[in-house]
Design an enzyme around this catalytic site. Structure first.
Site, short mmCIF file in Angstrom:
data_model
loop_
_atom_site.label_atom_id
_atom_site.label_comp_id
_atom_site.label_asym_id
_atom_site.label_seq_id
_atom_site.Cartn_x
_atom_site.Cartn_y
_atom_site.Cartn_z
N TYR C 136 0.83 -1.21 0.00
CA TYR C 136 0.00 0.00 0.00
C TYR C 136 0.87 1.26 0.00
O TYR C 136 1.08 1.87 -1.03
CB TYR C 136 -0.92 -0.01 1.24
CG TYR C 136 -2.27 -0.66 1.01
CD1 TYR C 136 -2.36 -2.00 0.62
CD2 TYR C 136 -3.45 0.04 1.18
CE1 TYR C 136 -3.59 -2.60 0.41
CE2 TYR C 136 -4.69 -0.56 0.98
CZ TYR C 136 -4.75 -1.87 0.58
OH TYR C 136 -5.97 -2.46 0.39
N GLU C 252 -8.86 -4.10 8.02
CA GLU C 252 -7.69 -3.79 8.83
C GLU C 252 -8.09 -3.01 10.07
O GLU C 252 -7.67 -3.32 11.19
CB GLU C 252 -6.67 -2.97 8.02
CG GLU C 252 -5.42 -2.66 8.84
CD GLU C 252 -4.41 -1.80 8.09
OE1 GLU C 252 -4.82 -1.01 7.23
OE2 GLU C 252 -3.22 -1.92 8.41
N SER C 382 -3.76 7.37 10.10
CA SER C 382 -3.18 8.04 11.27
C SER C 382 -4.27 8.61 12.16
O SER C 382 -5.44 8.69 11.79
CB SER C 382 -2.26 9.17 10.82
OG SER C 382 -3.05 10.22 10.29
#
Lengths: 404, 378, 404, 378
Positions: C136, C252, C382
């Site tokens: 990725y 994920e 993030s």
């Protein structure tokens, strides 16, 4: 001793002698009581005498040129005068009598005004006879001041003003107003704005005091309905009032960093805490969780005041103002708001005071300053605006233009 | 974990609609401006009684519905949203809990029906100084004939001005700081020797300092065991804390919604201010706090319903987290609204003031951090 | 008991019997030791037997369809199986053997893959024989993934891949890779991207492990120099890999909320604190300042885990995932990072451990998790990106487009 | 308040240029990777001696320049910026201060010239457990003939592996927790009975645990008064704290500059990331902390130079605020740099690790909050 220092000591003697002769002894040490008389009230007796004598000497506005009613003193002399006044128990009521006149409007007129404007406006301010307010914010132009829509139209020999201002502090007791108004509706946001001065004593001006969460307040809504300003009372260039108005705000910010010590500090917070919370056998505050947070706050507060001193010291050594200055508005606000919250927590149930027999004056006052103090992070450029300014002007970060 | 059942969901919808229509913050403003020192609108209180809200934790035998604390929390969250003033928490939750947990059959029979029909307004009078410190109870309860004589002063008693009876912890032995030696009493408000000083607090509710000057009560006034009342008191307080936390969750959530709405509509610099990333992130942080607080509040209420071992921990957690969220949220409510938030004309001030008042009740955040640590053994 | 419950209890008996017969007793309770064997290592003895039996039954991937090597179980049955494995001291090593295969690649192939792709790729994953990694991030495409520049060119019967990925976890020990690559350089940022699958065992692929601040790490830089992928290994539509890749990331995120309990919790932080800091006469932690902050953290941690449970409970009652779920990545990160910082503070001087005789293994491990844990707020979207997502998708705030 | 004079400004410019060229963080990386356990590069240390840095707080009579702590802080800030490893703080500031404040004329003559010429490396060995707690000194100092015999272990002694002598507080009377009964000793590193355990800490500096097994010293080893050494120790520690705070200010400021540079250059979503308002506001907050920290550090150093009454308060303030700023700044350094910040190849990790190591030395933030409160009388 250098010549400069000799001169300064000579001035000190002069100031001391003048105060000895002119400051009414009966007023000594009564600054805070007297300061409360700021607003529009008639003065009588010794208080009136003191204001008149101070005005006559020009020492209410000590650094202004004497031809406009000031004292013509240097900055060092003014500092000496302040020291001598303090040791004589004297005080200077004129800045408070004049509203925004001494601290903001006056310095801006000195910088941008015509000779005629200086002669017309400065002496009455210096005598504390004319009180000024400022017309800046509007309901839809707060942080984004450049969106203001109050407009002034050219009517030949005068301007005709229509619109509404808000947060005009002391408008209901002021004699004159300095306002940002739109003089060219077709220009870009900041471009068509001018700075006009006009009397509040006219039919087209109406004020309405704003009740705040803390109770009564000095703030007003101010409505202009065909109010008029003389053509000669445009300050600075037509359609460039933004520059004039921004400069004036720098004077405002300087007055909000905590740098202006008006004396009369409250008891240290740790003493209040010991009184309200109690201590254990070793003399430590009984609530250890509160004790840690109190220490954190007092350290932050000390760090702020040390920074104030450092900025002042660096400014003396260096003509460029220290970059640290730009943070002081926000750190002052943080410290003051945290102090107010901790004071409430310290007082516990007594910190719910609004009025009445169940509460002391100290408690009622603590609550009112807590509530009123919430405005500190909003006015004079909000907390967020200050951070934007730091990011852009000090740190050189670009303005936000993205979708991150 | 708490997922509302059908009955609770229905009750929530009903309460939400009723509060918005009959007892919104606008009504509270009217009450405040009227200068009434009663602290609530009798019509609002009657309607609550009518709807059965006062019987939620009362056994069916005494006219209640016995639906439990999670259900009660659903109502308090809604009244918290609009700052609806009433003795619902003080009397129907806290007072009723004291009777339910500590009352004999006779006491329950004597008192609970009045709580349910609203004619009795009970309140817990626990603190004696400017801080919540139940173990520091000092009020004297001396033996006097068959009963006791109470002397001392209780501070910041919710609905203390109007309550018809008080649940009062007092000291029958030991010294302030001891858990042993505390006894709970049920004291009628019209007993000789009671004096009430109504307090004008900034949240404009009906608190009073209540002094007891040799107030005589019979032995039937003892709730639970003589000298062994601390456990009962703590259990009642935990119900007070969880209930108040539910109300605080509502208050803070309403403040969140007001703020989010403002972020979505207020324009500055040519854009809605919610598009400023710094504000967006603050809103996201507040939203996270809101969700975490809800989990804690629901878990505490559910633990009370299940009489779970960790109920005390969860009640401190709920009051503490609700306190954090409400403190931050009420400050952001003002800050993000800017000048308008500072005006009395706008409602933000009511939320800020209420936030600080409830923070002081039944233990502030520092109290509950300390208690949580103690309960976890460190 | 409802019919559904009866069926479930029947399945419970079946699972228990099967485990009794097939799970090697010698491995009971040795999950954590065994879990460490994840990477590329050859299995021997009982461990090998256990993996083979589990794979044969399909219970390493219990909810996958049995035609692709899964167990064909319902979600409720899988939960029962997990309970029974736990009480037997058993564990499922296949997800760790397969790298990203079981948790992310497999579910995405099930959703977007062709029948051929399912038959080719899923069974080896389900048997734990083929390990997958994901390509990725790139050096200039981190949070802004859509800026990726690794490109794949059509060479008739296959694709030719050139470029560089970074943070490819386990690339050096993986057999296959699923990567986002640019297949149409002329399209807009997100539009020309496709999801390709290819073997890592080829000449054009080179991996270089990344040393982190915490020491060795599973992450690699991965370089593609005319690497090739079969035409049949394009997952999902050509140039719409963004949709496929985003879906994969949702799997994920679900695995990073703390919802996946891998067992083996460390001792409660308060016990560690009492051991390292000591207590006073009343049994309270000797450092009262630390005690308050520890309590704050433990309360926050509890609030997070209560929210996890609430989200799970609401998800059962409601087909729409709870809005609260979106905050869990950030709150999990906050809790874990704060815990790590507090652990260091609790250990004091011993919390400076890197290696060697002066420090215990517990101390060295605490430091390594503290350092490695700094990545939690960076990877998987993030901290800032999560907040952007909450602001936009949950709160409905517009994307940033202004200069405020 | 502190405004650097001409000499200090010159020294700052000189130090900045020298550190960047000769002892930058790149050099520290080489040192770490070399596996040397000395903890510093001898050439760097010689150059510091050469430049006179080791004599800044040493009286002129002993070969020093006596320029004072504010001047020393100017140097430490620069070495802090590049994480330059050397015994400058341990020996030339802390060790020299102990001698200057507590040493007799003879002791000063015997020891200080060696400190100035770098042949003597002094260090203060104060802690005895995993925490800084000077009053809890337990190490035994028993009378033995004319002198004393020392037994006990000191932990995390900076430069403890290489130091040629130790300043050691030990207990000549009283019990751990008492201020009275502590005496300071000067102990040569090669004395019989000393054992050093070098520590492999994550900041890769030269710490050691040092054990003293009946180490005999003469009475000339006593620094200051027997039993009355706590005041001296505290004064030496305050100098250590202020000096370390200056170093920490430098470390955090360099981390700030790296971060600001990244904000100004790194692009994501088609814009430099510093234009994202949420990051801009965080940078503004860090900048504010930086400025406040500088004020505290300079005020503490200046107060030491002036021997001001509030020096102790200011030293705790400086260490505490520097600790706050460095903690937050080192975390933001990693977070804002994202993945690259996590790699060992990039320098951010060095700053993060150093930040946590210095936090533990001479009292962490909790220690200094507690001390500040005590000094303020609450």
């Amino acid at each position: 001793m250098s010549t400069a220092n000799q001169d300064l000591e000579a001035f000190r003697a002069e100031a001391r002698a003048w105060l000895e002769e002119n400051f009414p002894k009966s007023l000594a040490g009564r600054a805070s009581e007297y300061m409360a008389m700021e607003g529009g009230k008639e003065l009588t007796g010794e208080a009136r005498t003191w204001v008149e004598r101070l005005a006559e000497r020009g020492w209410g506005t000590p650094t202004w040129p004497s031809e406009y009613g000031g004292g013509g003193l240097s900055a060092s002399q003014a500092a000496v005068l302040q020291e001598e006044m303090r040791s004589a128990g004297a005080f200077n009521p004129i800045p408070l009598r004049a509203g925004m006149g001494v601290t903001m409007v006056g310095p801006t007129i000195l910088e941008y005004g015509t000779e005629e404007q200086k002669q017309k406006h400065l002496p009455p301010i210096a005598r504390g006879e004319v009180r000024w307010c400022l017309g800046y914010s509007e309901p839809n132009a707060g942080s984004d001041l450049a969106s203001l829509s109050t407009r002034a139209e050219d009517a030949g020999d005068h301007w005709v003003i229509n619109g509404q201002k808000v947060w005009t502090s002391g408008a209901d007791i002021s004699d004159w107003c300095g306002a940002l108004v739109r003089t060219d509706p077709k220009a870009g946001k900041r471009d068509g704005i001018s700075f006009l001065m006009f009397t509040m004593h006219q039919e087209g001006v109406e004020t309405r005091p704003i009740r705040l969460i803390s109770g009564a307040s000095p703030f007003c809504e101010t409505f202009f309905n065909n109010a008029r300003a003389d053509k000669t009372d445009l300050l600075g260039p037509l359609n460039d009032g933004w520059t004039v108005g921004k400069r004036l705000l720098q004077h405002e910010r300087a007055s909000q960093t905590g740098a202006m010590d008006t004396g009369g500090r409250p008891a240290p917070l740790q003493e209040l805490a010991k009184r309200y919370v109690g201590t254990d056998e070793s003399g430590q505050l009984a609530d250890s969780d509160l004790r840690s947070r109190l220490a954190t706050h007092l350290m932050e507060s000390k760090a702020h005041s040390l920074t104030l001193s450092r900025v002042a010291a660096e400014a003396r050594g260096n003509p460029n103002v220290s970059a640290a200055a730009s943070i002081l508005k926000n750190t002052a606000t943080n410290v003051a708001q945290t102090r107010a919250e901790l004071t409430l927590e310290v007082m516990g149930h007594q910190g719910l005071a609004w009025e009445g027999d169940g509460f002391t004056e100290e408690e009622v006052n603590a609550v009112q300053s807590w509530l009123f103090g919430k405005a500190m992070s909003i006015y004079g450029g909000s907390f967020e605006i200050q951070y934007n300014i730091i990011a852009k002007n000090i740190l050189g970060l670009p303005e936000t233009t993205q979708k991150g | 974990m708490a997922v509302l059942n059908e009955e609770q969901t229905m009750l929530k919808d009903q309460a939400e609609a009723w509060v918005k229509e009959v007892a919104p913050v606008r009504a509270f403003r009217t009450l405040r401006d009227s200068g009434s020192d009663k602290g609530w609108d009798p019509a609002v209180w009657s309607a609550m009684v009518e709807m059965g809200w006062t019987g939620i934790v009362v056994p069916e035998a005494q006219g209640g519905s016995d639906l439990g604390y999670l259900t009660f929390g659903v109502l308090l969250e809604q009244t918290g949203r609009e700052l609806t003033a009433s003795p619902l928490l003080a009397s129907a939750l806290i007072g009723a809990s004291a009777l339910r947990l500590g009352g004999s059959d006779a006491q329950q029979r004597d008192w609970l029906p009045g709580v349910v029909d609203g004619s009795t307004v009970l309140t817990l009078a626990v603190d004696e100084s400017n801080r919540h410190a139940p173990t520091r109870t000092a009020m004297k309860a001396e033996k006097a004939g068959d009963g006791f004589k109470l002397t001392g002063t209780k501070t910041l008693v919710p609905e203390g001005g109007e309550a018809t009876a008080f649940v009062v912890p007092a000291r029958t032995s030991g010294k302030p700081g001891d858990e042993d030696g505390i006894t709970l009493f049920l004291v009628r408000g019209d007993s000789a020797g009671i004096e009430r000083q109504r307090l004008a607090t900034f949240d404009a509710r009906g608190y009073a300092n209540v002094s007891f000057d040799g107030v005589e009560v019979g032995k039937d006034a003892v709730l639970g065991e003589v000298d062994g009342g601390f456990g009962l008191l703590d259990a009642v307080l935990d119900r007070a804390r969880a209930g108040l936390a539910a109300e605080m969750l509502g208050t803070a959530s309403a403040a969140f919604d007001m703020t989010l709405d403002y972020l979505q509509t207020r324009k500055q610099f040519g854009a809605v201010i919610g598009s400023f990333q710094a504000l967006g992130h603050r809103a996201a942080a507040l939203y996270s706090q809101k969700e975490l607080t809800r989990s804690c509040v629901e878990a505490a209420l559910e633990a009370l319903d299940k009489d779970a071992d960790d109920a005390a921990q969860l009640c401190s957690l709920a009051k503490g987290k609700a306190g954090d969220f409400l403190f931050n949220m009420s400050n952001e409510l003002i800050q993000i609204h800017g000048g308008i938030g500072m005006t009395d004309e706008f409602d933000a001030g009511f939320y800020l003031k209420r936030a600080r008042a409830v923070e002081s009740l039944y233990g502030n955040r520092a109290f509950h951090r300390d208690r949580y640590a103690t309960l976890l053994g460190f």
